[in-house]
Each structure stands twice: as C-alpha cells, then as structure tokens.
Design an enzyme around this catalytic site. Structure first.
Site, short mmCIF file in Angstrom:
data_model
loop_
_atom_site.label_atom_id
_atom_site.label_comp_id
_atom_site.label_asym_id
_atom_site.label_seq_id
_atom_site.Cartn_x
_atom_site.Cartn_y
_atom_site.Cartn_z
N GLU A 250 -12.46 1.26 3.74
CA GLU A 250 -11.73 2.27 2.95
C GLU A 250 -11.21 3.28 3.95
OE1 GLU A 250 -10.35 5.22 1.64
OE2 GLU A 250 -12.34 5.92 1.04
N CYS A 286 -9.45 11.30 0.89
CA CYS A 286 -8.54 10.18 1.12
C CYS A 286 -7.47 10.08 0.04
CB CYS A 286 -9.32 8.88 1.18
SG CYS A 286 -10.51 8.81 2.52
#
Length: 477
Positions: A250, A286
């Site tokens: 990720e 993110c």
C-alpha cells in the site's frame, strides 16, 4: 510534559526484551524526548524470524475460537487503555487529540472485526462429478494459514495501520514479525504489551523497531511466506527483493475529488468534507484530498468557501481539543512541502492560501493553476496542501482524475446516478467514494490501489484471504 512511561521494551518471540534504549522517541510538538525504546539489530530480527518459523505449527493448530478470544482480549484492553493510547499518539505522532481518540476507536474496531472473522474462515464444497470418469468423487476446500508473515508499517497511523496487519494475522493463524516506524513505535509496543497478556503460542509474534538495513531479512528471508508493506514507492524495490513470497503493498497516492455541477449536497457540507480530507492529520494520509476538480459552475463559490475554511483552521498544540492542525512528523517533511509549494508558485501557480512554516508546523495551503509537471501536482504531497482546477464536462473531470501514476481512492460529489456509475466504471483507483471525499475508510472494506499505489488489498477479510490459502481434499466414494 508527557504521560508516557519513559522506557519501553520490544518483543521477540512474544517476550519483552530491552537490550538497549537507543531509540529516542520525540514529542513531535515540543521536540523533547518523550520516551526511549530498544533499537533491535539484525541478530534480534533473525531470532524473531526463527521464533515465528518454529511457531507455525502451533499457530496453525491454535483453534479459531482461541484466536477469537485473543482478539477479544485485545478489544477489552485497548478499550480500558483508550486514553493512554490516544495520548501516546498525540505525543509520538503529533496527532491532534480528537483525531488520536478516533484512531484508537478504529484500532478497537479492526480487532473486533478480526475477532468476528476468526471463526468464519471457511471453504467450499466442489461438485467433481462432471462426467462418467469422475462419478463418485467429491471435493472440498478449507483455508489454511500461509505461515510466517513480516510487516513494515509507517508513522502516520501508528495504531490502525499496525492493527490492519496484526489482527488479520492472528485471525488467520499466522505468526508474524512487525517493524513499526522508528519515529512512532510506542503504539505498536503497547499492542505488543497487550498481546503478551494472551495465550498466543510461544514465538507467535515479535515487534521490533529497527533500522532499514537490519530489517532486510523481513523482506528477503525465504522462511517468510508473506511480506506486507505500507509506505512510499520504495515498496516496489522491496518487492523486487522479496523472492517467491506473497507481497502486499500500500504505497500512497495523490487522490482526486471531483465536485460536479450538481454536487448532490449543500456546498458548505462539501467544503467541510474537503477541508477535513485535505488537512486531517496535517495531510499525512495516503488518501488525503490533494486534487480538487470542480465544475466551472461551482468553482468560484467553492474556492471562496475553501479559502475562508483553510485560513481559519486552528493550528497548534495537538493536546488542545480545539487544534485541527498539529505538527508534521518532522521539520524535513514540512520543509519538503514548503519547497514544493514554492516551486509550483514559481512555475505559475496561484496561492489562494499560502502555507506558513515554523519548524515542523505547517499551516494549510490551497493553490490553483498548478503546472501539471510540478511535483505538487504529480507526486504525493503528504502535507496539508490541496490544489484546485476546473472542468467543463464530467468526462473531462474523469480524464483529469486519471492523469496520475497513482490510483488509491477517488471521491466524487455528484447528484447524478449516471455520473456516479460512470465514475465507478472509469476511475483508475482501488476505490471510488461517491458523496464523500477519498479519505473515507471503514476498516472492513477492501482497501488498496492500482498503478503506483500498490498491490493487493487490506481490510480485515481481504488481509485474511492473503494470509491463508486453499487446501483441497478429494474423496473417492
């Protein structure tokens, strides 16, 4: 100054160890040392991997109800230690206290979800009688743990991003070794303290702050069956070193949020969510809102409201309940964002709200007309700065949103069902959030990206699927 205890152990094979106190953990607002923890070396990492390897059979045999009981114990203890965990986040990560308490809630949610899933890891019955040759054969599958897992987690969510690796591993029956971020290790060590209270088999877990060099075995060791990394694009280089093991990455993004001509809700409500998505945790997420793509009919009104909202956000001591913007993780991070803003302005961008820096404190920024080749546009800003640009028709907005090497999540404010479905069809992202910002996440949903944003999915059930594999049984009757 600090409600943290001064010294913390690490955990090797489930046991607390304090070979040194070489890792100083700073209070991110005051800059003072708040606590110390051991900095593990390569030998400790090897010991942890060996302990996990030896624990494979015991963890696989650890019954699903016992795994559930371990996870439920964690839920109880995290609930009892809720304020301690929140204060630790506030200190070591500089997270405003309200947001810190919210992250503790998500830690508890993630372990609770995993507890429920631990006894629901099933299989399927296969119909094998497809012809005369296979009459009398019956097939079925069950999912079994893959074995040893290694995890590397970042600084920005020191509890919840750890939880998204640790809790599914326990539910799946996988021993693991975790390297938390050296800047924010305390939350993970508290999780280790709670896990040490449980009946997990000997060697089932290790939590080791260590240098990147000393952590090399977590990527390369062939005894490890799955490597899961959350962080920057260095993840692709780590993947190239991982060999035959499963890899889950990720790796962030520069999320777009489209505001349609009919946003589907009051513009003030849209502004509230955009500000939260862009500036929550100083933009160090993110899926923070980085690119706001607004229809020309609402653009000017949206810009005016966003300007007021950005200029009035309260920045300061994260312990203060009124603080929305706390410090960034360090001064280098704040300087980098400031440099990117300066570069964009020199390239022709207009600063609607110019961010101001004082040490690692950075106030929010809002810009428009940012050149497409500016780092502020192309890369992940990971700071409290958002960009605005106009579009004329919805297909153009989708093209702009897709003009990125990243693809983690995207947001769409629209009152049109057709536009919502077209966005879901077209946007190159792991998730499309309609009626809200891309920063929205619930801990049971599949979460991950495409393109440079990563590989695989997190979220408890998705992680358990990666940490298990199907084993087939065929019976001839």
């Amino acid at each position: 100054m600090s409600s943290l205890k001064n010294r913390w152990p690490c955990y090797v094979g489930g046991h607390p160890q304090s070979p040194n106190q070489s890792l100083e953990v700073a209070d991110k607002y005051s800059g003072e040392v708040a606590a110390t923890a051991p900095l593990a070396d390569a030998a400790a990492v090897e010991h942890a991997i060996a302990a996990a390897w030896n624990a494979r059979a015991a963890m696989a045999a650890f019954p699903p109800d016992a795994r559930r009981d371990v996870l439920e114990h964690c839920v109880r203890r995290f609930t009892e230690r809720h304020e301690e965990l929140a204060q630790a986040l506030c200190i070591e990560a500089g997270k405003p206290i309200g947001d810190a308490r919210g992250e503790v809630d998500r830690l508890i949610d993630t372990f609770r979800i995993a507890a429920g899933e631990a006894t629901r890891i099933g299989g399927e019955v296969l119909e094998l009688q497809l012809s005369a040759r296979t009459r009398g054969y019956q097939g079925m599958t069950r999912r079994v743990p893959v074995g040893v897992c290694s995890f590397i987690t970042p600084f920005n969510f020191p509890l919840n991003l750890v939880a998204h690796k640790v809790a599914p591993a326990i539910a799946a029956g996988c021993p693991f070794v975790l390297k938390p971020a050296a800047k924010t290790p305390i939350g993970a060590l508290i999780i280790g303290e709670v896990l040490a209270e449980t009946d997990l088999p000997e060697g089932a877990f290790s939590i080791l702050p260590c240098s990147n060099d000393d952590a090399a075995a977590l990527v390369e060791d062939e005894r490890i069956a799955l490597f899961s990394f959350t962080g920057g694009e260095v993840g692709w280089e780590l993947k190239s070193r991982a060999g035959r093991k499963k890899v889950v990455l990720e790796l962030g993004g520069n999320a777009a949020c489209i505001v349609d001509a009919d946003p589907g809700r009051d513009l003030d409500a849209v502004v509230e969510r955009l500000v939260s998505g862009a500036c929550y945790q100083s933009g160090q997420s993110c899926i923070s809102v980085q690119r706001i793509i607004a229809h020309e009919s609402v653009y000017d009104a949206l810009r005016e409201r966003l300007q007021v909202a950005f200029e009035t956000l309260v920045a300061g001591d994260p312990r203060d309940d009124d603080t929305f913007i706390g410090p960034m993780i360090d001064e280098d991070a704040a300087c980098r964002v400031e440099d990117w803003v300066d570069e964009a302005v020199q390239g022709g961008a207009t600063a609607i709200v110019r961010p101001r820096r004082n040490g690692n404190m950075l106030t929010p920024g809002l810009l428009e007309n940012v050149p497409r080749d500016a780092r502020l546009y192309r890369d992940e800003v990971f700071g409290p700065v958002a960009l605005m640009e106009r579009f004329e028709d919805f297909d153009q907005a989708l093209e702009i949103a897709n003009d990125s090497r990243f693809g983690l999540q995207a947001g769409v404010f629209t009152g049109s069902l057709e536009h919502a479905m077209r966005a879901w069809d077209t946007l190159e992202a792991g998730g499309v959030v309609v009626g809200d910002v891309p920063s929205f996440r619930v801990d049971n949903m599949p979460y991950g990206g495409v393109k440079c944003s990563g590989l695989g999915r997190e979220g408890v059930r998705s992680a358990i699927a990666d940490m298990t594999e199907p084993r087939l049984l065929v019976i001839r009757r």
